[in-house]
Design an enzyme around this catalytic site. Structure first.
Site: not given
Length: 212
Positions: A140, A149
């Site tokens: 979250h 990446h």
């Protein structure tokens, strides 16, 4: 049944092939073409067009509704290709494997890719042309910057930030609220317990920057 959206994959290497597999299991997309500069001239293979990246403008003339996704694992090359093409964000698809979980409250940028088994939590942001690889967790309110990446099985805890072009290695962890700087690398298995600056490579538990 709704029409399947045409998708052009850029790249025929390992990452590009993974994206082609995702397209094949997405009922809302069809693979329209594959482009890579390893091809010097357009050619048909099994009814699918393969050609150099320079063919993209003509492909878009033939299929103006087509979207693109860049299947190149190297963050800098992915950015170079996006800059070279100069297309609007709306021309790129965010490509999510059906086996991934993406919260309805998360945001995915243009050309972002989310691989099988990945989890994107509420309030998380995945930037343009970023990769969240297989089994990775972006908790979250965490942020994955443009062209970054997050490698397989890596974890960004709540509120962690991976800035533009940075690379989180396989199995690495950023604890809550920690920031990995622009174009930096957190090596495989490393754990970042404090902010790491731009342009460095850090390894270990806790992660420390390698001497230059």
């Amino acid at each position: 049944m709704p029409l399947r959206r045409p998708l052009i994959v850029i790249g025929v290497g390992g990452h590009g092939r993974v994206l082609m597999d995702i397209v094949r299991v997405r009922p809302d997309f069809r693979l329209a073409a594959v482009v890579d500069d390893r091809f010097t001239e357009p050619e048909l293979r099994g009814g699918l067009l393969y050609g150099p990246i320079s063919t993209v403008p003509s492909l878009l003339l033939d299929e103006p509704d087509a979207e693109l996704v860049i299947g190149i694992g190297d963050n800098r090359i992915r950015r170079q290709i996006a800059e070279r093409l100069g297309l609007a964000d709306e021309q790129y698809a965010a490509l999510v494997h059906p086996g991934a979980y993406v919260s309805s409250d998360a945001q995915l940028g243009a050309g972002a890719v989310v691989m099988p088994g990945a989890v994107i939590g509420p309030g998380a942001v995945v930037g343009a042309h970023a990769i969240v690889n297989s089994g990775a967790v972006v908790e979250h309110d965490a942020v994955v910057g443009d062209f970054a990446h997050v490698s397989p099985n890596a974890t960004l805890a709540g509120g962690a930030v991976v800035e533009e072009g940075a690379h989180v290695g396989s199995g690495a962890v950023l604890i809550p609220g920690v920031r990995l700087g622009r174009w930096s690398v957190l090596g495989a298995g490393g754990t970042a317990i404090r902010d790491l600056p731009d342009g460095i490579t850090a390894v270990g538990v806790p992660a420390v920057a390698l001497a230059r």
